[in-house]
Design a protein around this motif. Sequence first.
Motif, PDB file in Angstrom:
ATOM      1  N   ASP A 155      -4.618   9.924  -8.844  1.00  0.00           N
ATOM      2  CA  ASP A 155      -5.673  10.500  -8.213  1.00  0.00           C
ATOM      3  C   ASP A 155      -7.002  10.496  -8.570  1.00  0.00           C
ATOM      4  O   ASP A 155      -8.101  10.038  -7.991  1.00  0.00           O
ATOM      5  N   ARG A 156      -7.012  10.615  -9.861  1.00  0.00           N
ATOM      6  CA  ARG A 156      -8.431  10.852 -10.758  1.00  0.00           C
ATOM      7  C   ARG A 156      -8.590   9.290 -11.076  1.00  0.00           C
ATOM      8  O   ARG A 156     -10.116   9.036 -11.319  1.00  0.00           O
ATOM      9  N   CYS A 157      -7.710   8.384 -11.502  1.00  0.00           N
ATOM     10  CA  CYS A 157      -7.982   7.094 -12.051  1.00  0.00           C
ATOM     11  C   CYS A 157      -7.736   6.086 -11.169  1.00  0.00           C
ATOM     12  O   CYS A 157      -8.611   4.917 -11.375  1.00  0.00           O
ATOM     13  N   CYS A 158      -7.275   6.132  -9.900  1.00  0.00           N
ATOM     14  CA  CYS A 158      -6.808   5.086  -8.965  1.00  0.00           C
ATOM     15  C   CYS A 158      -7.415   5.217  -7.538  1.00  0.00           C
ATOM     16  O   CYS A 158      -6.837   5.563  -6.632  1.00  0.00           O
ATOM     17  N   SER A 159      -8.750   5.015  -7.396  1.00  0.00           N
ATOM     18  CA  SER A 159      -9.522   5.199  -5.972  1.00  0.00           C
ATOM     19  C   SER A 159      -8.967   4.524  -4.912  1.00  0.00           C
ATOM     20  O   SER A 159      -9.120   5.026  -3.839  1.00  0.00           O
ATOM     21  N   ASN A 160      -8.324   3.391  -5.329  1.00  0.00           N
ATOM     22  CA  ASN A 160      -8.079   2.488  -4.016  1.00  0.00           C
ATOM     23  C   ASN A 160      -6.483   2.398  -3.938  1.00  0.00           C
ATOM     24  O   ASN A 160      -6.022   1.337  -3.347  1.00  0.00           O
ATOM     25  N   LEU A 161      -5.786   3.425  -4.597  1.00  0.00           N
ATOM     26  CA  LEU A 161      -4.065   3.364  -4.518  1.00  0.00           C
ATOM     27  C   LEU A 161      -3.702   4.380  -3.480  1.00  0.00           C
ATOM     28  O   LEU A 161      -4.473   5.518  -3.541  1.00  0.00           O
ATOM     29  N   GLY A 162      -2.930   3.806  -2.674  1.00  0.00           N
ATOM     30  CA  GLY A 162      -2.293   4.829  -1.710  1.00  0.00           C
ATOM     31  C   GLY A 162      -1.009   5.484  -2.497  1.00  0.00           C
ATOM     32  O   GLY A 162       0.088   4.802  -3.079  1.00  0.00           O
ATOM     33  N   ILE A 163      -1.015   6.804  -2.612  1.00  0.00           N
ATOM     34  CA  ILE A 163       0.072   7.488  -3.351  1.00  0.00           C
ATOM     35  C   ILE A 163       1.146   8.262  -2.229  1.00  0.00           C
ATOM     36  O   ILE A 163       0.816   8.950  -1.285  1.00  0.00           O
ATOM     37  N   GLY A 164       2.328   7.665  -2.493  1.00  0.00           N
ATOM     38  CA  GLY A 164       3.292   8.136  -1.497  1.00  0.00           C
ATOM     39  C   GLY A 164       4.663   8.990  -2.368  1.00  0.00           C
ATOM     40  O   GLY A 164       4.567   8.689  -3.417  1.00  0.00           O
ATOM     41  N   ILE A 165       5.178   9.778  -1.523  1.00  0.00           N
ATOM     42  CA  ILE A 165       6.275  10.362  -2.077  1.00  0.00           C
ATOM     43  C   ILE A 165       7.780   9.962  -1.649  1.00  0.00           C
ATOM     44  O   ILE A 165       7.775   9.495  -0.194  1.00  0.00           O
ATOM     45  N   LEU A 166       8.596   9.653  -2.400  1.00  0.00           N
ATOM     46  CA  LEU A 166       9.887   8.611  -2.183  1.00  0.00           C
ATOM     47  C   LEU A 166      10.974   9.883  -2.185  1.00  0.00           C
ATOM     48  O   LEU A 166      11.191  10.373  -3.292  1.00  0.00           O
ATOM     49  N   THR A 167      11.832  10.255  -0.958  1.00  0.00           N
ATOM     50  CA  THR A 167      12.731  11.267  -1.092  1.00  0.00           C
ATOM     51  C   THR A 167      14.143  10.855  -0.780  1.00  0.00           C
ATOM     52  O   THR A 167      13.992  10.617   0.402  1.00  0.00           O
ATOM     53  N   THR A 168      14.975  11.212  -1.421  1.00  0.00           N
ATOM     54  CA  THR A 168      16.399  10.729  -0.928  1.00  0.00           C
ATOM     55  C   THR A 168      17.018  12.275  -0.448  1.00  0.00           C
ATOM     56  O   THR A 168      17.105  13.284  -1.207  1.00  0.00           O
ATOM     57  N   ILE A 169      17.276  12.166   0.742  1.00  0.00           N
ATOM     58  CA  ILE A 169      18.034  13.465   1.468  1.00  0.00           C
ATOM     59  C   ILE A 169      19.538  13.483   0.811  1.00  0.00           C
ATOM     60  O   ILE A 169      20.314  12.765   1.154  1.00  0.00           O
ATOM     61  N   LYS A 200       6.525  15.731 -14.763  1.00  0.00           N
ATOM     62  CA  LYS A 200       6.009  14.549 -15.163  1.00  0.00           C
ATOM     63  C   LYS A 200       5.477  13.681 -13.631  1.00  0.00           C
ATOM     64  O   LYS A 200       4.490  13.205 -13.532  1.00  0.00           O
ATOM     65  N   VAL A 201       6.094  14.296 -12.740  1.00  0.00           N
ATOM     66  CA  VAL A 201       5.766  13.753 -11.392  1.00  0.00           C
ATOM     67  C   VAL A 201       4.310  14.318 -10.956  1.00  0.00           C
ATOM     68  O   VAL A 201       3.517  13.584 -10.346  1.00  0.00           O
ATOM     69  N   MET A 202       4.350  15.544 -11.082  1.00  0.00           N
ATOM     70  CA  MET A 202       3.249  16.472 -10.943  1.00  0.00           C
ATOM     71  C   MET A 202       1.988  15.834 -11.614  1.00  0.00           C
ATOM     72  O   MET A 202       0.599  15.687 -11.005  1.00  0.00           O
ATOM     73  N   GLN A 203       2.148  15.614 -13.133  1.00  0.00           N
ATOM     74  CA  GLN A 203       1.042  15.231 -13.921  1.00  0.00           C
ATOM     75  C   GLN A 203       0.512  13.348 -13.392  1.00  0.00           C
ATOM     76  O   GLN A 203      -0.427  13.305 -13.256  1.00  0.00           O
ATOM     77  N   ALA A 204       1.752  12.873 -12.861  1.00  0.00           N
ATOM     78  CA  ALA A 204       1.382  11.568 -12.518  1.00  0.00           C
ATOM     79  C   ALA A 204       0.577  11.456 -11.172  1.00  0.00           C
ATOM     80  O   ALA A 204      -0.461  10.508 -11.221  1.00  0.00           O
ATOM     81  N   ILE A 205       0.692  12.338 -10.280  1.00  0.00           N
ATOM     82  CA  ILE A 205      -0.092  12.316  -9.067  1.00  0.00           C
ATOM     83  C   ILE A 205      -1.334  12.799  -9.465  1.00  0.00           C
ATOM     84  O   ILE A 205      -2.393  12.051  -8.792  1.00  0.00           O
ATOM     85  N   ASP A 206      -1.517  13.696 -10.293  1.00  0.00           N
ATOM     86  CA  ASP A 206      -3.008  14.074 -10.737  1.00  0.00           C
ATOM     87  C   ASP A 206      -3.833  12.720 -11.422  1.00  0.00           C
ATOM     88  O   ASP A 206      -4.873  12.580 -11.046  1.00  0.00           O
ATOM     89  N   HIS A 207      -3.025  12.103 -12.459  1.00  0.00           N
ATOM     90  CA  HIS A 207      -3.575  11.051 -13.145  1.00  0.00           C
ATOM     91  C   HIS A 207      -3.909   9.783 -12.216  1.00  0.00           C
ATOM     92  O   HIS A 207      -4.925   9.446 -12.236  1.00  0.00           O
TER      93      HIS A 207
END
Length: 233
Positions: A134-148, A125-132
């Motif tokens: 990237d395709r639909c939101c030209s002005n959106l900054g996409i980040g990854i949030l990771t808990t160590i 779902k995360v991988m699909q979300a990143i793709d969607h």
Amino acid sequence: GISTGCMLKCKMCSVWKTDYFTTSQEPTLDEWLRFIELVADLTENSIEINVSGGEPLLDERNLALVKFSAKKGLPTSMPTNGFLIDREMAHKIADSGLNAIEISLDGINKDTHDFLRGVKGCYDKVMQAIDHLDRCCSNLGIGILTTISEKNLNEIIGLTKWVNGDSRIETIIFQAIAQPFNTSLDNEWYNKSEYNFLWPQDIEKTSALLNELIKLKKMSYKISNPVSQLEAF
């Protein structure tokens, strides 16, 4: 934080185990919008509105709040598990004017992420979300949030390098594992059998990992955390 509901069963969060918030009286959307108006008048500098949860995309009021904030000239960001972001949701996010979104991803291996998030299929779902997005939101900054945590120590560097090489993603943000959300305060939580599998067991290994992240940060990798925060971890 308007909504606290979530469809996942994350190992580092216990919000999903209780209905306390959903049965308590909550402010209305109009009251939240009035709050944003007041916040906008607090300072001449822009205050970023971080719309959080639970999973914020479960509640349609959150994107209404983002849109209202954008009209007030306030930058907005939103953490999400990405589970609900299909093509239609990505268009709604684009229409809201959201500036930045941080998607939770806790491993380069799908089994690791799905285990920590408590539901199979979360990684996909995360991988699909990143793709969607990237395709639909030209002005959106996409980040990854990771808990160590102990469960993903061996994957953190690989995940960081993957983010660094993916042009769709602007940044990766790290959190250090802490006492799971919505649990009673306990200074010895990491020694309890219910949670100690999350706590890094090898101090030298963990320190070496953090030193490597600091090294990559200084090499201009897409790590948002300042060096001082990584040192604090």
